[in-house]
Design an enzyme around this catalytic site. Structure first.
Site, PDB file in Angstrom:
ATOM      1  N   SER A 181      -5.355  -1.793   0.402  1.00 51.81           N
ATOM      2  CA  SER A 181      -5.149  -0.673  -0.514  1.00 51.81           C
ATOM      3  C   SER A 181      -4.646   0.609   0.141  1.00 51.81           C
ATOM      4  CB  SER A 181      -6.487  -0.391  -1.188  1.00 51.81           C
ATOM      5  OG  SER A 181      -6.526   0.902  -1.696  1.00 51.81           O
ATOM      6  N   ASP A 240      -0.746   3.853  -4.697  1.00 50.12           N
ATOM      7  CA  ASP A 240      -1.289   2.505  -4.870  1.00 50.12           C
ATOM      8  C   ASP A 240      -0.411   1.583  -4.043  1.00 50.12           C
ATOM      9  OD1 ASP A 240      -3.216   0.907  -6.960  1.00 50.12           O
ATOM     10  OD2 ASP A 240      -1.501  -0.266  -6.264  1.00 50.12           O
ATOM     11  N   ARG A 290      -6.009   3.428  -0.795  1.00 50.53           N
ATOM     12  CA  ARG A 290      -7.081   4.408  -1.058  1.00 50.53           C
ATOM     13  C   ARG A 290      -7.392   5.241   0.180  1.00 50.53           C
ATOM     14  NH1 ARG A 290     -11.037  -0.744  -1.745  1.00 50.53           N
ATOM     15  NH2 ARG A 290      -9.302  -1.256  -3.082  1.00 50.53           N
ATOM     16  N   ARG A 349      -4.290 -10.109  -4.489  1.00 48.63           N
ATOM     17  CA  ARG A 349      -5.253 -10.062  -3.386  1.00 48.63           C
ATOM     18  C   ARG A 349      -6.435 -10.947  -3.690  1.00 48.63           C
ATOM     19  NH1 ARG A 349      -4.603  -3.783  -2.291  1.00 48.63           N
ATOM     20  NH2 ARG A 349      -2.720  -4.176  -1.099  1.00 48.63           N
ATOM     21  N   ASP A 362      -5.896   3.035 -15.368  1.00 47.12           N
ATOM     22  CA  ASP A 362      -5.948   1.569 -15.404  1.00 47.12           C
ATOM     23  C   ASP A 362      -7.098   0.951 -14.612  1.00 47.12           C
ATOM     24  OD1 ASP A 362      -4.960   2.384 -12.990  1.00 47.12           O
ATOM     25  OD2 ASP A 362      -3.101   1.232 -13.063  1.00 47.12           O
ATOM     26  N   HIS A 363      -7.555   1.628 -13.567  1.00 49.90           N
ATOM     27  CA  HIS A 363      -8.514   0.987 -12.662  1.00 49.90           C
ATOM     28  C   HIS A 363      -9.964   1.077 -13.114  1.00 49.90           C
ATOM     29  CE1 HIS A 363      -5.175   0.685  -9.901  1.00 49.90           C
ATOM     30  NE2 HIS A 363      -5.930   0.149  -8.967  1.00 49.90           N
TER      31      HIS A 363
HETATM   32  C1  MIC Z   1      -5.880  -2.547  -5.021  1.00 47.58           C
HETATM   33  O1  MIC Z   1      -5.170  -3.381  -5.557  1.00 47.58           O
HETATM   34  O2  MIC Z   1      -6.540  -2.770  -3.989  1.00 47.58           O
HETATM   35  C2  MIC Z   1      -5.949  -1.164  -5.628  1.00 47.58           C
HETATM   36  C3  MIC Z   1      -7.283  -0.986  -6.190  1.00 47.58           C
HETATM   37  O3  MIC Z   1      -4.997  -1.060  -6.666  1.00 47.58           O
HETATM   38  C4  MIC Z   1      -5.644  -0.152  -4.537  1.00 47.58           C
HETATM   39  C5  MIC Z   1      -5.776   1.255  -4.953  1.00 47.58           C
HETATM   40  C6  MIC Z   1      -7.181   1.764  -4.983  1.00 47.58           C
HETATM   41  O4  MIC Z   1      -7.984   1.410  -4.131  1.00 47.58           O
HETATM   42  O5  MIC Z   1      -7.462   2.586  -5.850  1.00 47.58           O
HETATM   43  C7  MIC Z   1      -4.271  -0.302  -3.902  1.00 47.58           C
HETATM   44  O6  MIC Z   1      -3.714  -1.372  -3.914  1.00 47.58           O
HETATM   45  O7  MIC Z   1      -3.754   0.655  -3.294  1.00 47.58           O
HETATM   46 FE1  SF4 Z   2      -4.689  -2.961 -10.395  1.00 46.95          FE
HETATM   47 FE2  SF4 Z   2      -4.308  -3.079  -7.735  1.00 46.95          FE
HETATM   48 FE3  SF4 Z   2      -5.025  -5.244  -9.150  1.00 46.95          FE
HETATM   49 FE4  SF4 Z   2      -2.630  -4.277  -9.443  1.00 46.95          FE
HETATM   50  S1  SF4 Z   2      -3.476  -5.137  -7.557  1.00 46.95           S
HETATM   51  S2  SF4 Z   2      -3.970  -4.953 -11.093  1.00 46.95           S
HETATM   52  S3  SF4 Z   2      -2.969  -2.073  -9.269  1.00 46.95           S
HETATM   53  S4  SF4 Z   2      -6.211  -3.393  -8.838  1.00 46.95           S
END
Ligand code: MIC
Ligand code: SF4
Length: 753
Positions: A643, A160, A645, A448, A95-96
């Site tokens: 995140s 995630d 990550r 976010r 998805d990312h």
């Molecule tokens: C996000 O919303 O910040 C992400 C991208 O989904 C991250 C995961 C990532 O950095 O791959 C998260 O929320 O953990």
């Molecule tokens: Fe994707 Fe993270 Fe955004 Fe949700 S918050 S849509 S998992 S990047």
């Protein structure tokens, strides 16, 4: 793709005995959270009560979910763990990595081409180890999990931070780094400090313009981005039962923004309806059989102050729609106060883009309510002034809302449907003109809104609201428009009002989908070959980190003293860097490039103590590494917020940073650092942060007697010949100290092979 009904039966069969044991040791009525946690202890039945916020506890989660941007590292680690199969049902979701540019079809085709190597890797590793694989275009991890795998009373970890979305269906679902997922897939227990409990009592009922999203926008305003750290938030009360399961999911999803370990709602009629609506009536039947265990005890909800560490009460009947932002999700404005805030703060009132959807807000209910406003715009001859995009959370939702005509309605309003993916939410947005860095405003129904997150432009003011409010404001093209009180001028010059949105929790005709995008793993994966090209710039096999040298760390240099907000987006930016998520060496070139240097207020500009020159953070750190000199990073409050990550922990580890010393940590990031064999330390006295100077050489003392609950000392040798010695705290237990000694948690697993 079928969920594992037998697994759920087994989990439920364990409940009565485990709850009984928990009641005995806890000695008082139980919250829902405690029930689920005690039902998932890896030791089986509880032999003692755990103290909240203190005891480390081993759990046995039922499932693991991973998204593509984090799964690469998780699975590269798992490949080294020497197992034939994932020990618990696990899935990967692509998805990312899909960039939003033109629209769903073109963007998806482009992503399939550009990311082929990574998708092939994830698909073959999944195939080999018995992991379900959701192809690009199938949807966003959290929505797909809610529709297919979440179940009341279950426990899941996911790589995630928005994994808590499944709390909307009564599951304890927790975001973790890949190393944690690797442990659980390897059949090891999963450790968590027994959380504190925050109770949120919801009374009344939503109406008019207010949506479930407004509950969490309000809670974020109350608790702030660190108020939920170390806690699980449990929602209850009549108001809670009145919310749809997907609305509950939205609230739990965005609980990540207050740092909560997870959030949860009890099982009720709305959960049952959603399970039935998504083809899982048999789970509802099973859940009905143990329904009393799938909610908190009556005494708890009657006197919550006695059982929760903190209680918040919100009356849904009085709750106003909220808009949060800019730059942080906890700056909460009731819509009646928002216009004034926009003017007073000089935020651009002109709204450039409204974006709905994402993992947070892409349910049938969300889309149908937003579409009811789009329909009004068309009927009332209002031309939407802002650009407007829709990201469906799953192919099932997309197919269904398309069938029911909503996508067509958005199209008439000028909306563009993007791929079922993260897209603009994580900087995967080829936004036209963003490189000019102009000051502008956008509003999203995402969760976010940190600086640069959506389009890389530090001057984009991003606000977060419900899909309904986003849609109304996009129609007006103006952040100071309040749809509850204001009117708009239509094409004929008439003043018209938007009526309150209307929608349906579940589709009257049921959900439908032609190809959900699921690929089942091979029955026997032993013959499946996983290859990683040594010349790839996107994937790289991992090499073990070195074990601790057995001595105190002397003569370290200060790499950066970061000031203010330092989220994982600041430490390891997403957007264009997502392409290197499977290649540790390459992604390390983004390390801390977004962090603000406390000595010059600039980003990505630090002093190289070896040359006296200023350079980029990653390059400077590589210079220290080449010289064989370790470094430390100093940071402020809630370091590593956001995140899951683990790249934000692996990059410094890989480049030779030895310790991260901050005022406080966000939970997932602190664990990620520990897992990778780093020292995660906090100032015993937060004001000691001020003692750290740009030219400091630093010693970390006490490591030869490193022990739980025992402070370490850090000596700062300043360039003027003076020095300061301070005490620093840590939260390592004995097992975690072993990770540090071995060089990483994975090294320990490998030693055991
Ligand atoms: C996000 O919303 O910040 C992400 C991208 O989904 C991250 C995961 C990532 O950095 O791959 C998260 O929320 O953990
Ligand atoms: Fe994707 Fe993270 Fe955004 Fe949700 S918050 S849509 S998992 S990047």
């Amino acid at each position: 793709m079928a969920f594992d009904i037998n697994m759920i039966k087994e989990v439920y069969a364990r409940y009565p005995e485990r709850i009984e044991a928990a009641r005995k040791v806890v000695g008082k009525p139980l919250t829902l959270t405690e029930k689920i946690l005690y039902a998932h202890l890896s030791e089986g039945v509880a032999s003692q009560a755990y103290s909240r916020g203190v005891s480390y506890v081993d759990f046995q989660p039922d499932r693991v979910a991973m998204q593509d941007a984090t799964a690469q590292m998780a699975l590269l680690q798992f490949m080294q763990a020497g197992k034939n199969q994932a020990a618990v049902p696990s899935t990967v979701h692509c998805d990312h990595l899909i960039q939003a540019e033109v629209g769903a079809v073109t963007d998806l085709a482009k992503a399939n081409d550009k990311n082929k190597e990574v998708y092939d890797f994830l698909s073959s590793v999944s195939n080999k180890y018995g992991i379900g694989f959701w192809k690009p275009g199938a949807g966003i991890i959290h929505q797909v999990v809610l529709e297919n795998y979440a179940f009341p009373g279950g426990m899941m970890i996911g790589t995630d931070s928005h994994t808590p979305n499944a709390g909307g269906l009564g599951m304890v679902a927790i975001g973790v780094g890949g190393a944690d997922a690797c442990d659980v897939m390897a059949g090891l227990p999963w450790e968590l400090k027994f959380p504190k409990l925050i109770g949120v009592k919801l009374t009344g009922k939503l109406s008019g313009w207010t949506a479930a999203k407004d509950v969490i926008l309000k809670v974020a305003g109350i608790l702030t981005v660190k108020g939920g750290t170390g806690a699980i938030v449990e929602y209850f009360g009549d108001g809670a039962r009145s919310l749809s399961a997907t609305g509950k999911g939205t609230i739990c999803n965005m609980g990540a923004e207050i740092g909560a370990t997870t959030s949860i709602f009890g099982y009720d009629e709305k959960s049952a309806a959603y399970l039935e609506g998504t083809g899982r009536a048999d789970i509802a039947t099973l859940a009905n059989g143990i329904a009393s265990h799938l909610t908190g005890d009556d005494e708890v909800y009657a006197n919550p102050e006695k059982y929760f560490d903190q209680v918040i009460e919100i009356n849904l009947s009085e709750l106003e729609p909220h808009v949060n932002g800019p730059f942080t999700p906890d700056l909460a404005w009731p819509i009646s106060k928002f216009a004034a805030a926009v003017k007073e703060n000089g935020w651009p009132a002109k709204l450039d883009v409204g974006l709905i959807g994402s993992c947070t807000n892409s349910s049938y209910e969300d889309i149908s309510r937003a579409a009811s406003l789009a329909q009004q715009a068309v009927d009332k001859k209002l031309v939407a002034k802002s650009e407007y995009t829709i990201t469906p959370g799953s192919e099932q939702v997309r197919f269904t809302v398309d069938r029911d005509g909503f996508l067509d309605t958005f199209g008439q309003m000028g909306g563009v449907v993007l791929a079922n993916a993260c897209g603009p939410c994580i900087g995967q947005w080829a936004r036209h003109g963003a490189d000019k860095q102009e000051k502008n405003s956008i509003i999203t129904s995402f969760n976010r809104n940190f600086a640069k997150r959506a389009d890389g432009n530090p001057n984009t003011h991003a606000f977060v609201a419900s899909p309904e409010i986003v849609t109304a404001l996009a129609i007006a093209g103006d952040l100071t428009f309040n749809p509850l009180t204001d009117s708009l001028t239509n094409e004929d010059g008439q003043q018209v009002r938007l009526e309150e949105p209307r929608g349906l929790e579940l589709p009257t005709l049921g959900f439908a989908v032609e190809d959900a995008g699921y690929q089942a793993p091979a029955e026997d994966g032993s013959k499946v070959n996983v290859s990683v090209s040594p010349t790839s710039d996107r994937l790289q096999l991992l090499e073990s980190f070195k074990a601790w040298e057995g001595t105190d760390l002397k003569g370290l240099k200060l790499l950066i003293k970061a000031k203010g907000k330092c989220t994982t987006d600041h430490i390891s930016m997403a957007g264009p860097w997502l392409r290197f998520r499977g290649h540790l060496d390459n992604i390390s070139n983004n390390m801390l490039i977004g962090a603000v240097n406390a000595f010059n207020d600039q980003t990505n500009k630090v002093k190289n103590q070896l040359t006296g020159e200023f350079g980029e953070v990653p390059a400077t750190q590589r210079a220290y590494k080449a010289a064989g000199i370790g470094t430390i990073v100093v940071g402020d409050e809630n370091y590593g917020e956001g995140s899951s990550r683990e790249h934000a922990a692996m990059e410094p580890r890989f480049l030779g940073v030895r310790a991260i010393l901050v005022k406080s940590f966000a939970r997932i990031h602190e664990t990620n650092l520990k897992k990778q064999g780093m020292l995660a330390l906090t100032f015993a006295n937060p004001s000691d942060y001020e003692l750290v100077k740009e030219d400091d050489t630093i010693d970390i003392v006490g490591l030869t007697t490193f022990a739980p609950d025992k402070q370490l000392q850090v000596v700062f040798h300043h360039s003027d010949g003076t020095s300061d010695t301070i005490n620093v705290n840590h939260t390592y237990n004995q097992g975690q100290i072993e990770w540090f000694i071995a060089g990483s948690a994975l090294n320990l697993i490998k030693e055991g092979l």
